[in-house]
Design a protein around this motif. Sequence first.
Motif, PDB file in Angstrom:
ATOM      1  N   LEU A 172       0.845  -1.187   0.000  1.00 31.18           N
ATOM      2  CA  LEU A 172       0.000   0.000   0.000  1.00 31.18           C
ATOM      3  C   LEU A 172       0.882   1.239   0.000  1.00 31.18           C
ATOM      4  O   LEU A 172       1.863   1.309   0.748  1.00 31.18           O
ATOM      5  CB  LEU A 172      -0.890  -0.005   1.245  1.00 31.18           C
ATOM      6  CG  LEU A 172      -1.848   1.164   1.449  1.00 31.18           C
ATOM      7  CD1 LEU A 172      -2.904   1.201   0.346  1.00 31.18           C
ATOM      8  CD2 LEU A 172      -2.517   1.043   2.820  1.00 31.18           C
ATOM      9  N   SER A 185     -10.952  -7.199  11.088  1.00 30.63           N
ATOM     10  CA  SER A 185     -10.381  -7.478   9.768  1.00 30.63           C
ATOM     11  C   SER A 185      -8.920  -7.063   9.645  1.00 30.63           C
ATOM     12  O   SER A 185      -8.248  -7.438   8.690  1.00 30.63           O
ATOM     13  CB  SER A 185     -11.198  -6.766   8.688  1.00 30.63           C
ATOM     14  OG  SER A 185     -11.224  -5.368   8.911  1.00 30.63           O
ATOM     15  N   ARG A 209     -10.192   7.780  -1.950  1.00 30.56           N
ATOM     16  CA  ARG A 209      -9.731   6.417  -2.165  1.00 30.56           C
ATOM     17  C   ARG A 209     -10.244   5.493  -1.059  1.00 30.56           C
ATOM     18  O   ARG A 209     -10.290   5.882   0.118  1.00 30.56           O
ATOM     19  CB  ARG A 209      -8.201   6.415  -2.172  1.00 30.56           C
ATOM     20  CG  ARG A 209      -7.565   5.072  -2.413  1.00 30.56           C
ATOM     21  CD  ARG A 209      -6.082   5.309  -2.476  1.00 30.56           C
ATOM     22  NE  ARG A 209      -5.308   4.106  -2.530  1.00 30.56           N
ATOM     23  CZ  ARG A 209      -4.001   4.084  -2.280  1.00 30.56           C
ATOM     24  NH1 ARG A 209      -3.371   5.206  -1.986  1.00 30.56           N
ATOM     25  NH2 ARG A 209      -3.322   2.965  -2.360  1.00 30.56           N
ATOM     26  N   VAL A 253      -9.647   1.692   0.581  1.00 30.02           N
ATOM     27  CA  VAL A 253      -8.833   0.486   0.696  1.00 30.02           C
ATOM     28  C   VAL A 253      -9.628  -0.493   1.544  1.00 30.02           C
ATOM     29  O   VAL A 253      -9.875  -0.255   2.725  1.00 30.02           O
ATOM     30  CB  VAL A 253      -7.471   0.782   1.348  1.00 30.02           C
ATOM     31  CG1 VAL A 253      -6.654  -0.499   1.492  1.00 30.02           C
ATOM     32  CG2 VAL A 253      -6.700   1.825   0.537  1.00 30.02           C
ATOM     33  N   GLU A 254     -10.067  -1.581   0.933  1.00 31.64           N
ATOM     34  CA  GLU A 254     -10.885  -2.555   1.645  1.00 31.64           C
ATOM     35  C   GLU A 254      -9.983  -3.637   2.242  1.00 31.64           C
ATOM     36  O   GLU A 254      -9.090  -4.158   1.581  1.00 31.64           O
ATOM     37  CB  GLU A 254     -11.893  -3.197   0.695  1.00 31.64           C
ATOM     38  CG  GLU A 254     -12.844  -4.166   1.379  1.00 31.64           C
ATOM     39  CD  GLU A 254     -13.879  -4.739   0.425  1.00 31.64           C
ATOM     40  OE1 GLU A 254     -14.653  -5.610   0.870  1.00 31.64           O
ATOM     41  OE2 GLU A 254     -13.888  -4.331  -0.756  1.00 31.64           O
ATOM     42  N   ILE A 255     -10.227  -3.952   3.508  1.00 26.64           N
ATOM     43  CA  ILE A 255      -9.437  -4.988   4.162  1.00 26.64           C
ATOM     44  C   ILE A 255     -10.373  -6.090   4.656  1.00 26.64           C
ATOM     45  O   ILE A 255     -11.392  -5.819   5.280  1.00 26.64           O
ATOM     46  CB  ILE A 255      -8.575  -4.399   5.311  1.00 26.64           C
ATOM     47  CG1 ILE A 255      -7.647  -5.464   5.904  1.00 26.64           C
ATOM     48  CG2 ILE A 255      -9.422  -3.730   6.371  1.00 26.64           C
ATOM     49  CD1 ILE A 255      -6.532  -4.885   6.750  1.00 26.64           C
ATOM     50  N   GLN A 256     -10.039  -7.314   4.279  1.00 29.13           N
ATOM     51  CA  GLN A 256     -10.840  -8.483   4.653  1.00 29.13           C
ATOM     52  C   GLN A 256      -9.883  -9.562   5.131  1.00 29.13           C
ATOM     53  O   GLN A 256      -8.946  -9.945   4.425  1.00 29.13           O
ATOM     54  CB  GLN A 256     -11.624  -9.006   3.444  1.00 29.13           C
ATOM     55  CG  GLN A 256     -12.689  -8.063   2.935  1.00 29.13           C
ATOM     56  CD  GLN A 256     -13.972  -8.131   3.776  1.00 29.13           C
ATOM     57  OE1 GLN A 256     -14.094  -8.959   4.676  1.00 29.13           O
ATOM     58  NE2 GLN A 256     -14.908  -7.257   3.477  1.00 29.13           N
ATOM     59  N   SER A 263      -6.153  -8.978   4.542  1.00 26.04           N
ATOM     60  CA  SER A 263      -5.631  -8.683   3.212  1.00 26.04           C
ATOM     61  C   SER A 263      -6.375  -7.483   2.621  1.00 26.04           C
ATOM     62  O   SER A 263      -7.554  -7.276   2.916  1.00 26.04           O
ATOM     63  CB  SER A 263      -5.791  -9.896   2.295  1.00 26.04           C
ATOM     64  OG  SER A 263      -5.053 -10.996   2.790  1.00 26.04           O
ATOM     65  N   VAL A 264      -5.697  -6.735   1.770  1.00 28.69           N
ATOM     66  CA  VAL A 264      -6.301  -5.499   1.248  1.00 28.69           C
ATOM     67  C   VAL A 264      -6.692  -5.641  -0.212  1.00 28.69           C
ATOM     68  O   VAL A 264      -6.090  -6.374  -0.984  1.00 28.69           O
ATOM     69  CB  VAL A 264      -5.365  -4.279   1.421  1.00 28.69           C
ATOM     70  CG1 VAL A 264      -4.998  -4.072   2.870  1.00 28.69           C
ATOM     71  CG2 VAL A 264      -4.137  -4.395   0.545  1.00 28.69           C
ATOM     72  N   ARG A 265      -7.739  -4.854  -0.548  1.00 25.42           N
ATOM     73  CA  ARG A 265      -8.163  -4.693  -1.930  1.00 25.42           C
ATOM     74  C   ARG A 265      -8.462  -3.214  -2.125  1.00 25.42           C
ATOM     75  O   ARG A 265      -9.158  -2.604  -1.300  1.00 25.42           O
ATOM     76  CB  ARG A 265      -9.407  -5.533  -2.212  1.00 25.42           C
ATOM     77  CG  ARG A 265      -9.850  -5.475  -3.684  1.00 25.42           C
ATOM     78  CD  ARG A 265     -11.029  -6.389  -3.925  1.00 25.42           C
ATOM     79  NE  ARG A 265     -12.202  -5.934  -3.227  1.00 25.42           N
ATOM     80  CZ  ARG A 265     -13.344  -6.630  -3.122  1.00 25.42           C
ATOM     81  NH1 ARG A 265     -13.412  -7.849  -3.635  1.00 25.42           N
ATOM     82  NH2 ARG A 265     -14.369  -6.150  -2.483  1.00 25.42           N
ATOM     83  N   GLN A 266      -7.949  -2.607  -3.178  1.00 26.91           N
ATOM     84  CA  GLN A 266      -8.064  -1.167  -3.364  1.00 26.91           C
ATOM     85  C   GLN A 266      -9.028  -0.826  -4.490  1.00 26.91           C
ATOM     86  O   GLN A 266      -9.169  -1.570  -5.446  1.00 26.91           O
ATOM     87  CB  GLN A 266      -6.692  -0.562  -3.648  1.00 26.91           C
ATOM     88  CG  GLN A 266      -5.673  -0.846  -2.558  1.00 26.91           C
ATOM     89  CD  GLN A 266      -4.337  -0.237  -2.837  1.00 26.91           C
ATOM     90  OE1 GLN A 266      -4.235   0.927  -3.177  1.00 26.91           O
ATOM     91  NE2 GLN A 266      -3.288  -1.016  -2.703  1.00 26.91           N
ATOM     92  N   SER A 267      -9.700   0.327  -4.320  1.00 20.16           N
ATOM     93  CA  SER A 267     -10.600   0.817  -5.353  1.00 20.16           C
ATOM     94  C   SER A 267     -10.446   2.324  -5.479  1.00 20.16           C
ATOM     95  O   SER A 267      -9.760   2.948  -4.701  1.00 20.16           O
ATOM     96  CB  SER A 267     -12.037   0.461  -5.010  1.00 20.16           C
ATOM     97  OG  SER A 267     -12.437   1.056  -3.799  1.00 20.16           O
TER      98      SER A 267
END
Length: 217
Positions: free
Chosen positions: A22, A38, A205, A207-210, A213-217
């Motif tokens: 990140l 999370s 921005r 930043v999704e965390i599950q 682990s992260v996923r960005q959009s």
Amino acid sequence: MIRLDNASYNYPKGSGVSNINLTIGNDEFAFIIGPTGSGKTTLLRMIYMDLLPQVGKVVVDEFDSKKIKPRKIPFLRRKIGMVFQEYHLLDDRNLFDNIALSLHVIGCSKDEIVDRVTESIEEVGLNGKEDRYPEELSGGEQQRACIARAFVKNPDIILADEPTGNLDPVTSFELIKLLEEVNREGTAVIMASHDYNLIKGRGHRIVEIQEGSVRQS
């Protein structure tokens, strides 16, 4: 300004974050979104180096988690203002003295403290409440006080960990607008939240965390 390279931190019971990559820029506003547990708080704690990654590294400005010595961490934290869900205001000090505390710690002069605290109180709209104690303030006012306390150091970064968790929707919306104003003045803001409805559509921005682990959009 902030970079996490394959950063991982796992607690003995197995939760934490894994392989976080990140980068967050100097004047960016970013939301870290995810359910309770999370890894949002762990990620923020790595940024202000309360936790050092077990794998990978975190770089904040010139501070590198792989190289930093413990005596240098307070200098990193001077660049960072923290806002928590639980306000952490001292009950035996009034609003002015709560906000001034960090300036005393870093050795500011009395005149500078008065000027900077007064400016921060005005910035968050708490004029006239300098002598009030935390119990005399509403939840929204206490959280505004926390933003003033974070902002008074003139930080490069504000980290806000679920700052709206104890607030009603209207007050939460006002708090985000206040953080956006701080961001427009050039301070990077990273805000963790579990409430996607509160932050969607704001143009920042996400930043999704599950499960660490992260996923960005």
